[in-house]
Motif scaffolding. Structure first.
Motif, PDB file in Angstrom:
ATOM      1  N   GLU A 115       0.840  -1.195   0.000  1.00  0.00           N
ATOM      2  CA  GLU A 115       0.000   0.000   0.000  1.00  0.00           C
ATOM      3  C   GLU A 115       0.873   1.241   0.000  1.00  0.00           C
ATOM      4  OE1 GLU A 115      -2.157  -0.866   3.600  1.00  0.00           O
ATOM      5  OE2 GLU A 115      -0.851   0.417   4.801  1.00  0.00           O
ATOM      6  N   ASP A 116       0.299   2.363  -0.398  1.00  0.00           N
ATOM      7  CA  ASP A 116       1.025   3.622  -0.482  1.00  0.00           C
ATOM      8  C   ASP A 116       1.375   4.117   0.924  1.00  0.00           C
ATOM      9  OD1 ASP A 116       1.220   6.721  -0.657  1.00  0.00           O
ATOM     10  OD2 ASP A 116       1.190   6.108  -2.764  1.00  0.00           O
ATOM     11  N   PRO A 117       2.591   4.630   1.123  1.00  0.00           N
ATOM     12  CA  PRO A 117       2.957   5.158   2.445  1.00  0.00           C
ATOM     13  C   PRO A 117       2.015   6.239   2.955  1.00  0.00           C
ATOM     14  CG  PRO A 117       4.922   4.931   1.081  1.00  0.00           C
ATOM     15  CD  PRO A 117       3.735   4.658   0.188  1.00  0.00           C
ATOM     16  N   ALA A 118       1.422   7.007   2.042  1.00  0.00           N
ATOM     17  CA  ALA A 118       0.488   8.063   2.468  1.00  0.00           C
ATOM     18  C   ALA A 118      -0.793   7.457   3.029  1.00  0.00           C
ATOM     19  CB  ALA A 118       0.166   8.990   1.299  1.00  0.00           C
ATOM     20  N   TRP A 119      -1.185   6.278   2.541  1.00  0.00           N
ATOM     21  CA  TRP A 119      -2.317   5.603   3.146  1.00  0.00           C
ATOM     22  C   TRP A 119      -1.934   5.075   4.522  1.00  0.00           C
ATOM     23  CZ3 TRP A 119      -7.370   5.068   3.059  1.00  0.00           C
ATOM     24  CH2 TRP A 119      -7.917   4.077   3.878  1.00  0.00           C
ATOM     25  N   THR A 120      -0.791   4.451   4.612  1.00  0.00           N
ATOM     26  CA  THR A 120      -0.342   3.875   5.879  1.00  0.00           C
ATOM     27  C   THR A 120      -0.243   4.939   6.960  1.00  0.00           C
ATOM     28  OG1 THR A 120       0.959   2.264   4.616  1.00  0.00           O
ATOM     29  CG2 THR A 120       1.454   2.463   6.969  1.00  0.00           C
ATOM     30  N   ALA A 121       0.288   6.108   6.585  1.00  0.00           N
ATOM     31  CA  ALA A 121       0.536   7.156   7.573  1.00  0.00           C
ATOM     32  C   ALA A 121      -0.717   7.926   7.956  1.00  0.00           C
ATOM     33  CB  ALA A 121       1.597   8.122   7.043  1.00  0.00           C
ATOM     34  N   THR A 122      -1.559   8.257   6.971  1.00  0.00           N
ATOM     35  CA  THR A 122      -2.656   9.183   7.252  1.00  0.00           C
ATOM     36  C   THR A 122      -4.004   8.723   6.714  1.00  0.00           C
ATOM     37  OG1 THR A 122      -2.291  10.469   5.221  1.00  0.00           O
ATOM     38  CG2 THR A 122      -1.023  11.118   7.197  1.00  0.00           C
ATOM     39  N   TYR A 231     -21.014   7.050   1.167  1.00  0.00           N
ATOM     40  CA  TYR A 231     -21.829   7.119   2.383  1.00  0.00           C
ATOM     41  C   TYR A 231     -23.260   6.670   2.135  1.00  0.00           C
ATOM     42  CZ  TYR A 231     -22.267  11.639   0.087  1.00  0.00           C
ATOM     43  OH  TYR A 231     -22.410  12.632  -0.865  1.00  0.00           O
ATOM     44  N   THR A 232     -23.573   6.273   0.890  1.00  0.00           N
ATOM     45  CA  THR A 232     -24.855   5.625   0.599  1.00  0.00           C
ATOM     46  C   THR A 232     -24.558   4.383  -0.235  1.00  0.00           C
ATOM     47  OG1 THR A 232     -25.409   6.593  -1.564  1.00  0.00           O
ATOM     48  CG2 THR A 232     -25.873   7.936   0.380  1.00  0.00           C
ATOM     49  N   ASP A 233     -25.535   3.471  -0.304  1.00  0.00           N
ATOM     50  CA  ASP A 233     -25.336   2.233  -1.054  1.00  0.00           C
ATOM     51  C   ASP A 233     -25.416   2.437  -2.560  1.00  0.00           C
ATOM     52  OD1 ASP A 233     -25.204   1.031   1.401  1.00  0.00           O
ATOM     53  OD2 ASP A 233     -27.150   0.020   1.267  1.00  0.00           O
ATOM     54  N   ASP A 234     -25.901   3.592  -2.996  1.00  0.00           N
ATOM     55  CA  ASP A 234     -26.213   3.778  -4.414  1.00  0.00           C
ATOM     56  C   ASP A 234     -25.265   4.707  -5.154  1.00  0.00           C
ATOM     57  OD1 ASP A 234     -28.357   2.108  -3.928  1.00  0.00           O
ATOM     58  OD2 ASP A 234     -29.764   3.759  -3.608  1.00  0.00           O
ATOM     59  N   ILE A 235     -24.318   5.311  -4.455  1.00  0.00           N
ATOM     60  CA  ILE A 235     -23.274   6.121  -5.090  1.00  0.00           C
ATOM     61  C   ILE A 235     -21.939   5.643  -4.535  1.00  0.00           C
ATOM     62  CG2 ILE A 235     -22.308   8.419  -5.469  1.00  0.00           C
ATOM     63  CD1 ILE A 235     -25.068   9.588  -5.021  1.00  0.00           C
ATOM     64  N   SER A 236     -21.035   5.262  -5.420  1.00  0.00           N
ATOM     65  CA  SER A 236     -19.732   4.742  -5.002  1.00  0.00           C
ATOM     66  C   SER A 236     -18.617   5.589  -5.590  1.00  0.00           C
ATOM     67  CB  SER A 236     -19.568   3.281  -5.453  1.00  0.00           C
ATOM     68  OG  SER A 236     -20.540   2.453  -4.863  1.00  0.00           O
ATOM     69  N   TYR A 237     -17.449   5.486  -4.949  1.00  0.00           N
ATOM     70  CA  TYR A 237     -16.284   6.287  -5.323  1.00  0.00           C
ATOM     71  C   TYR A 237     -15.071   5.391  -5.497  1.00  0.00           C
ATOM     72  CZ  TYR A 237     -19.250  10.099  -3.726  1.00  0.00           C
ATOM     73  OH  TYR A 237     -20.303  10.972  -3.575  1.00  0.00           O
ATOM     74  N   SER A 238     -14.080   5.934  -6.183  1.00  0.00           N
ATOM     75  CA  SER A 238     -12.786   5.277  -6.315  1.00  0.00           C
ATOM     76  C   SER A 238     -11.699   6.335  -6.366  1.00  0.00           C
ATOM     77  CB  SER A 238     -12.721   4.437  -7.591  1.00  0.00           C
ATOM     78  OG  SER A 238     -11.401   3.968  -7.841  1.00  0.00           O
ATOM     79  N   SER A 239     -10.564   6.049  -5.761  1.00  0.00           N
ATOM     80  CA  SER A 239      -9.382   6.867  -6.017  1.00  0.00           C
ATOM     81  C   SER A 239      -9.060   6.771  -7.505  1.00  0.00           C
ATOM     82  CB  SER A 239      -8.183   6.342  -5.215  1.00  0.00           C
ATOM     83  OG  SER A 239      -8.475   6.260  -3.841  1.00  0.00           O
ATOM     84  N   TYR A 240      -8.680   7.892  -8.105  1.00  0.00           N
ATOM     85  CA  TYR A 240      -8.295   7.867  -9.508  1.00  0.00           C
ATOM     86  C   TYR A 240      -6.973   7.126  -9.654  1.00  0.00           C
ATOM     87  CZ  TYR A 240      -6.994   9.429 -14.169  1.00  0.00           C
ATOM     88  OH  TYR A 240      -6.617   9.452 -15.484  1.00  0.00           O
ATOM     89  N   PHE A 241      -6.916   6.223 -10.619  1.00  0.00           N
ATOM     90  CA  PHE A 241      -5.697   5.450 -10.850  1.00  0.00           C
ATOM     91  C   PHE A 241      -4.740   6.279 -11.719  1.00  0.00           C
ATOM     92  CE2 PHE A 241      -6.863   0.683 -10.193  1.00  0.00           C
ATOM     93  CZ  PHE A 241      -7.359   0.971  -8.932  1.00  0.00           C
ATOM     94  N   GLY A 242      -3.836   6.986 -11.050  1.00  0.00           N
ATOM     95  CA  GLY A 242      -2.819   7.772 -11.728  1.00  0.00           C
ATOM     96  C   GLY A 242      -1.433   7.220 -11.461  1.00  0.00           C
ATOM     97  N   ASP A 243      -0.436   8.099 -11.518  1.00  0.00           N
ATOM     98  CA  ASP A 243       0.961   7.677 -11.389  1.00  0.00           C
ATOM     99  C   ASP A 243       1.241   6.992 -10.059  1.00  0.00           C
ATOM    100  OD1 ASP A 243       1.480   8.685 -13.883  1.00  0.00           O
ATOM    101  OD2 ASP A 243       2.374  10.561 -13.166  1.00  0.00           O
ATOM    102  N   ARG A 244       0.574   7.433  -8.997  1.00  0.00           N
ATOM    103  CA  ARG A 244       0.862   6.829  -7.689  1.00  0.00           C
ATOM    104  C   ARG A 244       0.422   5.370  -7.653  1.00  0.00           C
ATOM    105  NH1 ARG A 244      -1.582  11.159  -3.512  1.00  0.00           N
ATOM    106  NH2 ARG A 244      -0.530   9.894  -1.918  1.00  0.00           N
ATOM    107  N   VAL A 245      -0.692   5.070  -8.296  1.00  0.00           N
ATOM    108  CA  VAL A 245      -1.140   3.680  -8.352  1.00  0.00           C
ATOM    109  C   VAL A 245      -0.232   2.871  -9.273  1.00  0.00           C
ATOM    110  CG1 VAL A 245      -3.039   2.146  -9.003  1.00  0.00           C
ATOM    111  CG2 VAL A 245      -3.510   4.269  -7.769  1.00  0.00           C
ATOM    112  N   ARG A 250       4.030  -1.344  -9.573  1.00  0.00           N
ATOM    113  CA  ARG A 250       5.415  -1.755  -9.841  1.00  0.00           C
ATOM    114  C   ARG A 250       6.114  -2.205  -8.562  1.00  0.00           C
ATOM    115  NH1 ARG A 250       4.527   2.131 -13.849  1.00  0.00           N
ATOM    116  NH2 ARG A 250       4.932   3.880 -12.451  1.00  0.00           N
ATOM    117  N   ALA A 251       5.795  -1.566  -7.441  1.00  0.00           N
ATOM    118  CA  ALA A 251       6.365  -2.000  -6.164  1.00  0.00           C
ATOM    119  C   ALA A 251       5.875  -3.402  -5.805  1.00  0.00           C
ATOM    120  CB  ALA A 251       6.002  -1.005  -5.061  1.00  0.00           C
ATOM    121  N   ALA A 252       4.612  -3.682  -6.109  1.00  0.00           N
ATOM    122  CA  ALA A 252       4.063  -5.017  -5.818  1.00  0.00           C
ATOM    123  C   ALA A 252       4.727  -6.068  -6.710  1.00  0.00           C
ATOM    124  CB  ALA A 252       2.550  -5.007  -6.024  1.00  0.00           C
ATOM    125  N   VAL A 253       4.944  -5.732  -7.973  1.00  0.00           N
ATOM    126  CA  VAL A 253       5.644  -6.650  -8.882  1.00  0.00           C
ATOM    127  C   VAL A 253       7.043  -6.943  -8.368  1.00  0.00           C
ATOM    128  CG1 VAL A 253       6.639  -6.875 -11.206  1.00  0.00           C
ATOM    129  CG2 VAL A 253       4.288  -6.037 -10.931  1.00  0.00           C
TER     130      VAL A 253
END
Length: 259
Positions: A115-122, A231-245, A250-253
């Motif tokens: 996982e990304d260090p920014a997730w781990t930390a904050t 925060y509702t069952d009918d609208i969902s979100y995702s982090s945008y898959f950019g360079d950090r993802v 590549r780190a996982a590979v």
């Protein structure tokens, strides 16, 4: 952040026609006759079976999130939301194609989480994405057993995607197709009904007809990010898959290459 207003509904005939063209003939996608944004029980087929439930304490435990197999050099990798893989890996398993208490494609032990260090930390919602490695089973990798979809970054917004995942209150997966909206420069959102607890980590898949089995899709997101997915069952979100993802993949590979 204040709750977002419900997304505008696309009712123009031209847009409906465009979506129908995008969905027609795409293995694993909703047919053009099905209502966009409405969930249904997922089929038991090769495409949907690449999605599975994450369990704590083995198959006898509780399925609490969803994940899917993504193409990787050694074939051991799944992707999900980072908030799904907090804590000890030793009690987590991935069960692709899980249905009604059965594991037709095996129970795969999670061995490592990246996982990304920014997730781990904050708990940064812009990188609520994680890759996990699973141990081979019976001499085969999970990718050999069920196939994989490819991961893509910087694909932009405004795609038709299919989202398949496991609500914790049921033992059957649901699936839904709709158009993605840009929520911010780092977050995507979609209207699909019934994506309650347990569906975090569900892949946002652009259905495709590539790969060795001619049904390889492209994962451009997972339920997570803002409000850990919504925060509702009918609208969902995702982090945008950019360079950090991309860097995280590549780190996982590299981690998997260590053996």
């Amino acid at each position: 952040m204040a709750p977002a207003a419900p997304r505008r509904r696309r009712t123009l005939a031209a847009v409906a026609w465009l979506v129908a063209l995008a969905l027609a003939g795409a293995t694993g996608a909703a047919s053009p006759s099905e209502e966009l944004g409405a969930s249904r029980t997922a089929n038991a087929d090769r495409v949907d079976d690449r999605v599975g439930a994450l369990f704590s304490d083995g198959l006898a435990g509780t399925h609490y999130c969803s994940a899917s197999v993504v193409d990787s050099p050694r074939g051991n990798m799944i992707v999900t939301a980072a908030h799904c893989l907090s804590g000890d890996d030793s009690n987590k398993v991935f069960v692709p194609g899980y249905r009604s208490g059965s594991a037709p494609l095996g129970v795969w032990q999670v061995t490592n989480t990246i996982e990304d260090p920014a997730w781990t930390a904050t708990g940064d919602p812009d990188v609520d994405v994680a890759f996990a490695l699973v141990a081979p089973l019976g001499g085969r990798t999970v990718q050999q057993a069920v196939g994989a979809n490819r991961l893509a970054v910087d694909e932009g917004f405004d795609h038709v995607v299919t989202i398949t995942g496991y609500p914790s209150a049921t033992d059957l997966p649901i699936t839904c197709s709709d158009l993605v909206d840009r929520f911010s420069s780092t977050q995507m959102r979609i209207d699909c009904t019934g994506y309650s607890d347990g569906t975090s980590g569900s892949p946002w898949l652009i259905p495709g007809q590539g790969g060795p089995t001619h049904d390889e899709g492209t994962v451009i997101g997972v339920i997570g990010g803002f409000e850990t997915g919504g925060y509702t069952d009918d609208i969902s979100y995702s982090s945008y898959f950019g360079d950090r993802v991309g860097d995280l993949y590549r780190a996982a590979v590299a981690e998997d290459a260590k053996g």
